[in-house]
Scaffold this active site. Structure first.
Site, PDB file in Angstrom:
ATOM      1  N   TYR A   1      43.304 -22.949  41.827  1.00  0.00           N
ATOM      2  CA  TYR A   1      43.760 -23.932  42.813  1.00  0.00           C
ATOM      3  C   TYR A   1      42.827 -23.882  44.030  1.00  0.00           C
ATOM      4  O   TYR A   1      42.298 -24.913  44.465  1.00  0.00           O
ATOM      5  CB  TYR A   1      45.224 -23.667  43.217  1.00  0.00           C
TER       6      TYR A   1
ATOM      7  N   LYS B   1      40.233 -26.786  45.239  1.00  0.00           N
ATOM      8  CA  LYS B   1      40.345 -27.412  46.566  1.00  0.00           C
ATOM      9  C   LYS B   1      39.044 -27.220  47.362  1.00  0.00           C
ATOM     10  O   LYS B   1      38.624 -28.101  48.101  1.00  0.00           O
ATOM     11  CB  LYS B   1      41.532 -26.811  47.359  1.00  0.00           C
TER      12      LYS B   1
ATOM     13  N   GLY C   1      54.163 -40.490  46.343  1.00  0.00           N
ATOM     14  CA  GLY C   1      55.497 -39.958  46.018  1.00  0.00           C
ATOM     15  C   GLY C   1      55.612 -38.455  46.170  1.00  0.00           C
ATOM     16  O   GLY C   1      56.710 -37.892  46.054  1.00  0.00           O
TER      17      GLY C   1
END
Ligand SMILES: NC(=O)c1ccc[n+]([C@@H]2O[C@H](COP(=O)([O-])OP(=O)(O)OC[C@H]3O[C@@H](n4cnc5c(N)ncnc54)[C@H](OP(=O)(O)O)[C@@H]3O)[C@@H](O)[C@H]2O)c1
Length: 595
Positions: free
Chosen positions: A163, A167, A21
């Protein structure tokens, strides 16, 4: 990205998309459905209206299943991935809070990899980030950011870029597991992804733009970032999944912009919004964009050149550079830093408008760029043949005739008009010799005759068509003509030998043997009697053309031992068959089976 997304290449295949989504994943699901794939999309809550757009996508009712899964719940992922041909792992929290970011990013990726290994899927594509690539304070501004770059974990932590930290750790973990468990993994590293939203909610990178339009901020940061369209990112995921040769990481970025440039573009399109015009940092100089390359993903989207990255050693030592013979800067960039140049690019066509400029100006551009880069040697692929008449220019002493025409194009005679390929190659080679003298470039020239042999590229080049036409029934007779023939491997080797041998100089004729066209067809007919090979000459009035004498001694003296022309013709046809350019007649297949 020019790759075609509309063919139904996914029919009959089921793939899983995690976090279906989300902003990027919704686009991946949309393109996969358009290509005929059946998709299992994982969402945390299938009943949440924020996922309702998914079932409205074209093809969703028939081929999309939403599976409830959480990145930290291995069993839920395993169930979703079971029975799939591939996995697109896109789910990840896009937040800076280390507590919320690290576990789903790192353990989640590990869980997906484990479940994919267990399900024996064909390939996993992970959505990593440029954040795992470019956060390195020690990289000099001149370094071009490419797929070999990795973010510095200490730096990410010290600057509280959790972040990027998450990652990077997640991607490194995925590569480790891929190796351990034998999973075929390919990674996409996008920059800031923007573009139309399919989902009803606003994701983090879209907020990055929204805040400049809704008055939420009054100034813009002194910062640079790469930007890319969400559709291109989704397409990149599918291209790397579908291309067998895709491997490693793929940077996905269209352009790097300073935030000031972003707001300027927005203000031009949407002057009705209170878009900031002031930078929050007026003391420091404006941040400069970092250099990057997106060539790897662009090359993958152009299948004509895809064989190159499949060559042994290519992943580690081949870089494809976009360049045009008439774009000096592009050649200069490619040649800069090289020890040598092999200038082989040339349009092998008879149309003077398309032929002359790239041939002549292109060769001049390469020579000038090579001189500027101070390369050790330039090897130029010239020619000794013409498609119309087998002129061995240097031997038959016609070069002088054509060169005098070149200097006075108004005097183009009948012969030059008929042999524009030859004319172009001669003018280009002469120009190269002139420039070599003027600029002190060490130039060596290879002059091959008609080059045949196995094709490495997926397309059929002009000299191979010269043979193909006698096998596929395109012609019923053969010309009363003679030509020299040579194996492509010998020609390639000759280029390398003249480059590597310090004493090599001047021109090197590369020819194994001279044959009348009738002899070529006799050889072909002996090897391949199943094809409708012509037996009649189109010119029955004139005497059979005689082969001219030539010498290949100069290149033989450098150690080249030519592959016999018969073997060369045999390998050419076999290669045409193997690459699907020449159907094998049914009869031949049967006879192979029965023998
Ligand atoms: N947007 C960019 O500019 C950009 C750039 C580079 C890389 N990326 C990467 O691209 C991917 C998608 O980003 P996006 O921009 O499309 O973000 P997004 O719209 O926020 O989508 C992230 C998706 O991850 C799911 N997710 C988060 N935590 C989860 C968990 N614990 N378990 C299951 N699902 C979870 C979310 O599901 P819910 O809807 O249930 O929360 C959502 O569907 C991420 O891996 C991101 O790091 C994005």
């Amino acid at each position: 990205m020019p790759a075609n997304s509309s063919s139904l290449s996914g029919q009959g295949q089921t793939v899983c998309v995690t976090g279906a989504g989300g902003f990027i994943a919704s686009w991946i699901v949309k393109l996969l459905l358009e290509k005929g794939y059946s998709v299992k999309g994982t969402v945390r809550n299938p009943a949440d209206p924020k996922n309702s757009h998914l079932m409205e996508l074209e093809g969703a009712q028939e081929r999309l299943t939403l599976c409830k899964a959480h990145l930290l719940d291995y069993e839920s992922l395993k169930e979703a991935i079971q029975g799939c041909d591939g996995v697109f792992h896109t789910a990840s929290p896009a937040i800076e809070d280390p507590e919320q970011m690290m576990e789903p990013a790192v353990t989640g990726t590990k869980n997906v990899m484990m479940a994919a290994a267990e399900a024996k899927v064909r390939r996993v594509v992970i959505t990593s980030s440029i954040g795992a690539v470019y956060m390195d304070p020690n990289r000099s501004p001149d370094v071009v950011v490419d797929e070999s770059c990795w973010s510095d974990l200490e730096y990410c932590k010290n600057t509280k870029n959790f972040y990027c930290y998450g990652k990077t750790v997640a991607e490194q973990g995925a590569w480790d597991l891929a190796k351990k468990k034998g999973v075929d993994l390919v990674v996409v590293n996008p920059v800031v992804v923007i573009g139309p939203l399919l989902q009803p909610t606003v994701n983090a990178t879209t907020i990055h733009i929204l805040k400049y339009l809704n008055g939420a901020v009054r100034t813009y940061a002194n910062a640079v970032q790469g930007y890319v369209h969400v559709r291109d990112v989704a397409l990149a995921h599918i291209v790397v999944f579908e291309t067998p040769s895709a491997a490693g990481r793929y940077i996905c970025s269209e352009r790097v912009l300073h935030r000031g440039e972003v707001v300027e573009i927005l203000a031009k399109f949407f002057p009705e919004y209170p878009i900031p015009t002031k930078c929050s940092d007026e003391k420091n100089p404006r941040k400069q964009p970092y250099k990057f390359t997106n060539q790897k993903i662009k090359n993958l989207a152009d299948p004509k050149n895809s064989h190159l990255m499949e060559l042994e050693g290519a992943q580690e030592r081949l870089t494809l550079c976009k360049a045009h013979l008439l774009d000096y800067e592009s050649l200069k960039e490619a040649i800069q830093g090289c020890d040598g140049v092999f200038h082989t690019a040339s349009p092998a066509i008879e149309d003077p408008e398309k032929m002359m400029e790239p041939e002549v100006t292109g060769t001049r551009n390469v020579m000038t760029a090579a001189a500027e880069a101070k390369v050790r040697r330039v090897v130029l692929t010239s020619s000794t043949w013409t498609p119309t008449g087998a002129l061995m220019l240097s031997l038959m002493n016609l070069a002088g005739v054509i060169l005098s025409i070149a200097r006075a194009p108004s005097q183009l005679n009948e012969m030059a008009l008929q042999n524009l390929y030859c004319y172009g190659k001669t003018v280009a080679e002469q120009g190269a010799w002139d420039l070599a003298k003027k600029k002190g470039v060490d130039l060596v020239v290879v002059n091959p005759v008609v080059v045949l042999g196995p094709l490495l590229q997926p397309t059929v080049n002009a000299t191979t068509i010269h043979i193909l036409k006698y096998l596929n029934g395109a012609v019923k007779t053969y010309a009363n003509a003679v030509q020299g023939y040579v194996h492509v491997r010998d020609v390639a080797l000759a280029h390398i030998v003249v480059f590597e041998t310090p004493s090599a100089s001047g021109r090197y004729i590369c020819s194994e043997r001279m044959l009348h066209r009738g002899e070529v067809l006799e050889i072909l007919a002996k090897f391949f009697p199943e094809y409708p090979i012509p037996t009649k000459c189109s010119d029955e009035k004139n005497p059979r053309k005689q082969p001219y004498k030539f010498t290949n001694q100069k290149i033989k003296d450098l150690g080249i031992e030519f592959i016999p022309v018969k073997q060369c013709l045999y390998e050419t046809v076999k290669s045409l068959q193997e690459n699907g350019h020449l159907p094998i007649p049914k009869l031949a297949e049967d006879s192979v089976k029965t023998h």
